[in-house]
Design an enzyme around this catalytic site. Sequence first.
Site, short mmCIF file in Angstrom:
data_model
loop_
_atom_site.label_atom_id
_atom_site.label_comp_id
_atom_site.label_asym_id
_atom_site.label_seq_id
_atom_site.Cartn_x
_atom_site.Cartn_y
_atom_site.Cartn_z
N SER A 109 -9.94 -15.14 -6.09
CA SER A 109 -9.06 -15.66 -7.14
C SER A 109 -8.58 -14.56 -8.07
O SER A 109 -9.32 -13.62 -8.41
CB SER A 109 -9.81 -16.71 -7.96
OG SER A 109 -9.17 -16.94 -9.18
N LYS A 232 0.64 -21.28 -1.70
CA LYS A 232 -0.42 -22.29 -1.89
C LYS A 232 0.02 -23.30 -2.94
O LYS A 232 0.31 -22.93 -4.08
CB LYS A 232 -1.70 -21.60 -2.35
CG LYS A 232 -2.82 -22.56 -2.77
CD LYS A 232 -4.09 -21.78 -3.12
CE LYS A 232 -5.24 -22.68 -3.50
NZ LYS A 232 -5.19 -23.16 -4.88
C1 FNR Z 1 -9.67 -23.73 -8.55
N1 FNR Z 1 -8.50 -23.52 -7.82
C2 FNR Z 1 -7.80 -22.35 -7.99
N2 FNR Z 1 -6.70 -22.11 -7.25
C3 FNR Z 1 -6.02 -20.95 -7.37
O1 FNR Z 1 -5.02 -20.76 -6.69
N3 FNR Z 1 -6.46 -19.99 -8.25
C4 FNR Z 1 -7.56 -20.15 -9.02
O2 FNR Z 1 -7.94 -19.27 -9.79
C5 FNR Z 1 -8.25 -21.38 -8.92
N4 FNR Z 1 -9.35 -21.62 -9.69
C6 FNR Z 1 -10.08 -22.76 -9.50
C7 FNR Z 1 -11.26 -22.94 -10.22
C8 FNR Z 1 -12.04 -24.06 -9.98
C9 FNR Z 1 -13.31 -24.23 -10.75
C10 FNR Z 1 -11.64 -25.02 -9.03
C11 FNR Z 1 -12.48 -26.24 -8.73
C12 FNR Z 1 -10.47 -24.86 -8.32
C13 FNR Z 1 -8.08 -24.48 -6.76
C14 FNR Z 1 -8.73 -24.13 -5.43
O3 FNR Z 1 -8.18 -22.97 -4.87
C15 FNR Z 1 -8.54 -25.23 -4.38
O4 FNR Z 1 -7.19 -25.55 -4.28
C16 FNR Z 1 -9.36 -26.48 -4.70
O5 FNR Z 1 -10.60 -26.16 -5.27
C17 FNR Z 1 -9.57 -27.29 -3.43
O6 FNR Z 1 -10.17 -28.50 -3.70
P1 FNR Z 1 -11.76 -28.74 -3.56
O7 FNR Z 1 -12.21 -28.11 -2.27
O8 FNR Z 1 -12.37 -28.12 -4.77
O9 FNR Z 1 -11.85 -30.23 -3.57
#
Ligand code: FNR
Length: 363
Positions: A109, A232
């Site tokens: 990330s 994404k």
């Molecule tokens: C994320 N997600 C996310 N996406 C992204 O593109 N950059 C980021 O920094 C983050 N940070 C982030 C933090 C936390 C705590 C969560 C839960 C999610 C979204 C992540 O990439 C992804 O799309 C989702 O987490 C997928 O869903 P599930 O597997 O958590 O249900």
Amino acid sequence: MEDNLPVNVREYQELAKKALPKMHYDYINGGAEDEYTLRENIAAYGRILLRPRVLIDVSKIDMSTTLLGYNMPSPIIVAPTGAHKLANPEGEVATARAAAACNTIMVLSFGSSCKIEEVASSCDAIRFYQLYVYRRRDVSATLVRRAESLGFKAIVLTVDTPVLGRREADIRNKMVAPRMANLEGLMSFDDDIDSKGGSKLERFAHETLDPSLSWKDVEWLKSITSLPILLKGIVTAEDARKAVEVGAAGVIVSNHGARQLDYAPPTISALEEVVKAVAGAVPVLVDGGVRRGTDVFKALALGATAVMVGRPVFYGLAARGEAGARHVIEMLNRELELAMALCGCRSVAEVTRRHVLTEGDRI
Ligand code: FNR
């Protein structure tokens, strides 16, 4: 403890809830507004049934697949989630090691709590770098160049976050924007941002994220990197077609784990329309709500090349550090293997649309 390891992702979630301060558990677990999409991301998988085929020799199951030319032992990869040090002091280094032990891809990330350099040198793995485009383009560009020079293999541009979704638990908890290690030295932080109102996290996002982000910025990104770019956060056929037109190397069907637009469709329901629109031009990945190997199987049947898991890895990390994150990936892999065997599929290629029954289907 080692005798009583969790046996599924939900048990890891319970352990994570016990291990973390409420504010941090809510940050990881929560979604936007009414959390309709958060519930639906999981519930929609529950409405898809499997159509197993029998009397097929399943003594050997091959889950391997290829993404952008990289071979992986299974189609399950690690989604980009920020701030892993909230879950474990080793942060993304522990997650990267867990992913490397499973020979899978980790998408690091933009909001990681470990430096890219630290993660890159911690272990050998195929890594992609997730990018947010900031008002300060130079900051985003610098991080792309750093990732590229450190051997990251692709850029994952998150396109569903021109502004931050309203996560009410974070607002209530006065959640502070977790430290983003890679921004140190590139940006100065206004520590008093909360005095301007809103949760500190919201204010930080408002001041940094570029709401003018548009399709022409994909061109900009292409001009500063030679890495393949995956988009994404696409959930419609219209945007999927545009993504292919602008030269994306892949499309990731995602609603950001339901943290952005509430009432966006659950991703497994949006997958098929995107797959049809892309028509095999580039790989389609999906994330959101994957908690079981059978979920992965359903996504493959509906046309995904790979799935990404976000919170499950976080739960593993919070509960048992690197070993927990690794165990979560391994469990999902074993569950997928079992689902494939019981459905009569010996390889990922053998998982077809005929193996699932969605609400819209009539046999
Ligand atoms: C994320 N997600 C996310 N996406 C992204 O593109 N950059 C980021 O920094 C983050 N940070 C982030 C933090 C936390 C705590 C969560 C839960 C999610 C979204 C992540 O990439 C992804 O799309 C989702 O987490 C997928 O869903 P599930 O597997 O958590 O249900």
